[in-house]
Design a protein around this motif. Structure first.
Motif, PDB file in Angstrom:
ATOM      1  N   GLU A  91       0.911  -1.169  -0.030  1.00 16.80           N
ATOM      2  CA  GLU A  91      -0.026  -0.101   0.012  1.00 16.80           C
ATOM      3  C   GLU A  91       0.930   1.363  -0.118  1.00 16.80           C
ATOM      4  O   GLU A  91       0.754   2.421  -0.874  1.00 16.80           O
ATOM      5  CB  GLU A  91      -0.863  -0.066   1.211  1.00 16.80           C
ATOM      6  CG  GLU A  91      -2.117   1.025   1.106  1.00 16.80           C
ATOM      7  CD  GLU A  91      -3.010   0.839   0.124  1.00 16.80           C
ATOM      8  OE1 GLU A  91      -3.820   1.727  -0.370  1.00 16.80           O
ATOM      9  OE2 GLU A  91      -3.223  -0.462  -0.192  1.00 16.80           O
ATOM     10  N   ILE A  92       1.928   0.994   1.065  1.00 10.99           N
ATOM     11  CA  ILE A  92       2.926   2.358   1.032  1.00 10.99           C
ATOM     12  C   ILE A  92       3.650   2.840  -0.414  1.00 10.99           C
ATOM     13  O   ILE A  92       3.827   4.080  -0.464  1.00 10.99           O
ATOM     14  CB  ILE A  92       3.727   2.062   2.138  1.00 10.99           C
ATOM     15  CG1 ILE A  92       4.451   3.419   2.697  1.00 10.99           C
ATOM     16  CG2 ILE A  92       4.888   1.264   1.555  1.00 10.99           C
ATOM     17  CD1 ILE A  92       5.223   3.113   3.980  1.00 10.99           C
ATOM     18  N   LEU A  93       3.564   1.829  -1.305  1.00  8.53           N
ATOM     19  CA  LEU A  93       4.345   2.228  -2.541  1.00  8.53           C
ATOM     20  C   LEU A  93       3.324   2.591  -3.729  1.00  8.53           C
ATOM     21  O   LEU A  93       3.633   2.858  -5.000  1.00  8.53           O
ATOM     22  CB  LEU A  93       5.002   1.076  -3.150  1.00  8.53           C
ATOM     23  CG  LEU A  93       6.281   0.789  -2.221  1.00  8.53           C
ATOM     24  CD1 LEU A  93       7.021  -0.779  -2.858  1.00  8.53           C
ATOM     25  CD2 LEU A  93       7.314   1.768  -2.187  1.00  8.53           C
ATOM     26  N   LYS A  94       2.007   2.691  -3.380  1.00  2.00           N
ATOM     27  CA  LYS A  94       1.157   3.218  -4.379  1.00  2.00           C
ATOM     28  C   LYS A  94       1.243   4.726  -4.617  1.00  2.00           C
ATOM     29  O   LYS A  94       1.568   5.459  -3.904  1.00  2.00           O
ATOM     30  CB  LYS A  94      -0.550   3.046  -3.634  1.00  2.00           C
ATOM     31  CG  LYS A  94      -1.104   1.818  -4.208  1.00  2.00           C
ATOM     32  CD  LYS A  94      -2.448   1.954  -3.721  1.00  2.00           C
ATOM     33  CE  LYS A  94      -3.037   0.454  -3.941  1.00  2.00           C
ATOM     34  NZ  LYS A  94      -4.635   0.471  -3.483  1.00  2.00           N
ATOM     35  N   LEU A  95       1.079   4.901  -5.949  1.00  2.00           N
ATOM     36  CA  LEU A  95       1.320   6.240  -6.565  1.00  2.00           C
ATOM     37  C   LEU A  95       0.758   7.360  -5.780  1.00  2.00           C
ATOM     38  O   LEU A  95       1.048   8.462  -5.449  1.00  2.00           O
ATOM     39  CB  LEU A  95       1.244   6.298  -7.939  1.00  2.00           C
ATOM     40  CG  LEU A  95       1.661   7.506  -8.748  1.00  2.00           C
ATOM     41  CD1 LEU A  95       3.177   7.737  -8.828  1.00  2.00           C
ATOM     42  CD2 LEU A  95       1.040   7.719 -10.061  1.00  2.00           C
TER      43      LEU A  95
ATOM     44  N   LEU B 112      18.833   7.247  -1.829  1.00  2.00           N
ATOM     45  CA  LEU B 112      18.082   6.272  -1.439  1.00  2.00           C
ATOM     46  C   LEU B 112      17.821   5.249  -2.653  1.00  2.00           C
ATOM     47  O   LEU B 112      17.568   4.098  -2.348  1.00  2.00           O
ATOM     48  CB  LEU B 112      16.660   6.949  -0.952  1.00  2.00           C
ATOM     49  CG  LEU B 112      16.556   7.743   0.282  1.00  2.00           C
ATOM     50  CD1 LEU B 112      15.193   8.126   0.523  1.00  2.00           C
ATOM     51  CD2 LEU B 112      17.379   7.295   1.643  1.00  2.00           C
ATOM     52  N   LEU B 113      17.878   5.790  -3.838  1.00  2.00           N
ATOM     53  CA  LEU B 113      17.412   5.004  -4.880  1.00  2.00           C
ATOM     54  C   LEU B 113      18.769   4.366  -5.511  1.00  2.00           C
ATOM     55  O   LEU B 113      18.991   3.149  -6.245  1.00  2.00           O
ATOM     56  CB  LEU B 113      16.863   5.801  -6.127  1.00  2.00           C
ATOM     57  CG  LEU B 113      15.425   6.283  -5.717  1.00  2.00           C
ATOM     58  CD1 LEU B 113      15.039   7.122  -6.824  1.00  2.00           C
ATOM     59  CD2 LEU B 113      14.461   5.158  -5.706  1.00  2.00           C
ATOM     60  N   GLU B 114      19.927   4.541  -4.885  1.00  3.53           N
ATOM     61  CA  GLU B 114      21.236   4.100  -5.651  1.00  3.53           C
ATOM     62  C   GLU B 114      21.376   2.822  -5.235  1.00  3.53           C
ATOM     63  O   GLU B 114      21.988   1.938  -6.307  1.00  3.53           O
ATOM     64  CB  GLU B 114      22.440   4.939  -4.640  1.00  3.53           C
ATOM     65  CG  GLU B 114      23.715   4.916  -5.383  1.00  3.53           C
ATOM     66  CD  GLU B 114      24.563   5.947  -4.742  1.00  3.53           C
ATOM     67  OE1 GLU B 114      25.461   5.783  -3.949  1.00  3.53           O
ATOM     68  OE2 GLU B 114      24.296   7.302  -4.897  1.00  3.53           O
TER      69      GLU B 114
ATOM     70  N   LEU C 238      12.272  -6.250  -6.756  1.00  4.62           N
ATOM     71  CA  LEU C 238      12.797  -4.943  -6.383  1.00  4.62           C
ATOM     72  C   LEU C 238      11.903  -4.229  -5.330  1.00  4.62           C
ATOM     73  O   LEU C 238      12.379  -3.311  -4.560  1.00  4.62           O
ATOM     74  CB  LEU C 238      13.242  -3.976  -7.415  1.00  4.62           C
ATOM     75  CG  LEU C 238      14.523  -3.247  -7.562  1.00  4.62           C
ATOM     76  CD1 LEU C 238      15.773  -4.231  -7.198  1.00  4.62           C
ATOM     77  CD2 LEU C 238      14.674  -2.474  -8.615  1.00  4.62           C
ATOM     78  N   GLU C 239      10.604  -4.749  -5.552  1.00  3.25           N
ATOM     79  CA  GLU C 239       9.797  -3.820  -4.585  1.00  3.25           C
ATOM     80  C   GLU C 239      10.039  -4.126  -3.032  1.00  3.25           C
ATOM     81  O   GLU C 239       9.645  -3.100  -2.399  1.00  3.25           O
ATOM     82  CB  GLU C 239       8.190  -4.500  -4.808  1.00  3.25           C
ATOM     83  CG  GLU C 239       7.049  -3.653  -4.028  1.00  3.25           C
ATOM     84  CD  GLU C 239       5.640  -4.447  -4.444  1.00  3.25           C
ATOM     85  OE1 GLU C 239       5.805  -5.030  -5.199  1.00  3.25           O
ATOM     86  OE2 GLU C 239       4.587  -3.650  -3.997  1.00  3.25           O
ATOM     87  N   GLU C 240      10.592  -5.291  -2.677  1.00  2.00           N
ATOM     88  CA  GLU C 240      10.871  -5.388  -1.436  1.00  2.00           C
ATOM     89  C   GLU C 240      12.079  -4.472  -0.937  1.00  2.00           C
ATOM     90  O   GLU C 240      11.720  -3.833   0.130  1.00  2.00           O
ATOM     91  CB  GLU C 240      11.708  -6.958  -1.278  1.00  2.00           C
ATOM     92  CG  GLU C 240      10.515  -8.195  -1.541  1.00  2.00           C
ATOM     93  CD  GLU C 240       9.402  -8.128  -0.618  1.00  2.00           C
ATOM     94  OE1 GLU C 240       9.465  -7.787   0.649  1.00  2.00           O
ATOM     95  OE2 GLU C 240       8.370  -8.794  -1.085  1.00  2.00           O
TER      96      GLU C 240
ATOM     97  N   ILE D  66      11.842   2.898   1.504  1.00  2.00           N
ATOM     98  CA  ILE D  66      11.851   4.156   0.755  1.00  2.00           C
ATOM     99  C   ILE D  66      10.945   5.520   1.169  1.00  2.00           C
ATOM    100  O   ILE D  66      11.390   6.469   1.662  1.00  2.00           O
ATOM    101  CB  ILE D  66      12.440   4.295  -0.687  1.00  2.00           C
ATOM    102  CG1 ILE D  66      13.570   3.491  -0.991  1.00  2.00           C
ATOM    103  CG2 ILE D  66      12.192   5.628  -1.362  1.00  2.00           C
ATOM    104  CD1 ILE D  66      13.583   3.284  -2.450  1.00  2.00           C
ATOM    105  N   PRO D  67       9.753   5.152   1.044  1.00  2.00           N
ATOM    106  CA  PRO D  67       8.733   6.289   1.326  1.00  2.00           C
ATOM    107  C   PRO D  67       8.845   6.774   2.878  1.00  2.00           C
ATOM    108  O   PRO D  67       8.649   7.884   3.235  1.00  2.00           O
ATOM    109  CB  PRO D  67       7.417   5.723   1.195  1.00  2.00           C
ATOM    110  CG  PRO D  67       7.450   4.641   0.109  1.00  2.00           C
ATOM    111  CD  PRO D  67       8.861   4.164   0.519  1.00  2.00           C
TER     112      PRO D  67
END
Lengths: 142, 142
Positions: A3-7, B29-31, B104-106, B111-112
């Motif tokens: 959920e936290i990664l939803k746009l 963070l995206l590195e 990669l979602e894991e 990040i958020p």
DNA sequence: TAATATTGTATTGTACACAATTTAATTTTG
DNA sequence: CAAAATTAAATTGTGTACAATACAATATTA
């Protein structure tokens, strides 16, 4: 799906979108001046401060020399600014307005109001927005 | 000097600055994922929708094919997405996640929260900000 | 169904944006 | 004062961003 990664849950995305839409909204208004939005920002600070070197413009606009050097050369090619190496410290390049660049201020005067109308914000909302953004900007800087 | 043209009186400028600073804040963070911020946005929508064509990604992220085509090719080169021309309508290129891209979602999950901490906003402020930005976005579109 | 219009993607060209590096000039300091 | 450090721009390389155009495939319609 996390959920936290939803746009729609990303704070970053509306800001990113808005920034692009603002550039797009400026484009037709800046067409008569024949400048881009970042070039317009450079003109804004030059109208305000009259004379600045590359580093100072970079600090004001949060842009580095890799962005500014070619941008300023394009403004120079349009005869809107002069680029002169300082005689006191030859590392420094002073940027000043040409007569043409200075006179463009007259034509630009109507732009902010047109943009504000496009945004449809109340004064109250505009103050809130500026306040929140500045709060983020002040803390996000590494 | 026209007061209305002072940098500090422009609403557009803090938004423009903030957008850049957000990209900069994401960079470290995206590195570890080896993607850029716009590439991360594409992954976000693919994690959410599983399969999208180029047009659909463009509508979700407000990006056109001139931006997306090379960006998606870079994601393909990193083996994060597949690009397949639809057999039903050969104009359409379907974008899907590879196993590597999906997994990669894991790693992205953390990040958020990290970004939110960097922003230092209260929930209340975050809601206000989103509300105001969406108001502008809804009216600014030509 | 042939002519036309629309759609989806790719390509080209111009212009940011920033990291990393280079170069030259100035300052610091041993 | 000379070596080292710092500073200011410029350069290089990668990656967006978007307008304009091209092109092929599909849809529309006369």
């Amino acid at each position: 799906m996390k959920e936290i990664l939803k746009l729609s849950n990303q704070l970053c995305f509306p800001i990113y979108s808005l920034s692009k839409e603002i550039s797009n909204a400026y484009r037709p208004l800046l067409e008569s001046l024949d400048v881009t939005y970042p070039q317009y920002l450079v003109l804004l600070v030059l109208w305000e401060y009259k004379k600045l070197n590359v580093r100072e413009i970079g600090e004001l606009l949060h842009l580095d020399s890799g962005t500014l050097t070619p941008l300023l050369k394009r403004l120079e090619a349009k005869s809107l600014v002069n680029r002169n190496r300082s005689t006191i410290d030859e590392r420094i390049v002073e940027i000043s307005l040409t007569h043409k660049g200075a006179s463009l201020e007259e034509s630009a005067e109507c732009i902010p109001k047109q943009l504000k109308e496009k945004s449809s914000l109340t004064d109250q909302e505009q103050i809130q927005l500026t306040h929140i953004i500045n709060k983020i900007l002040n803390t996000i800087k590494t």
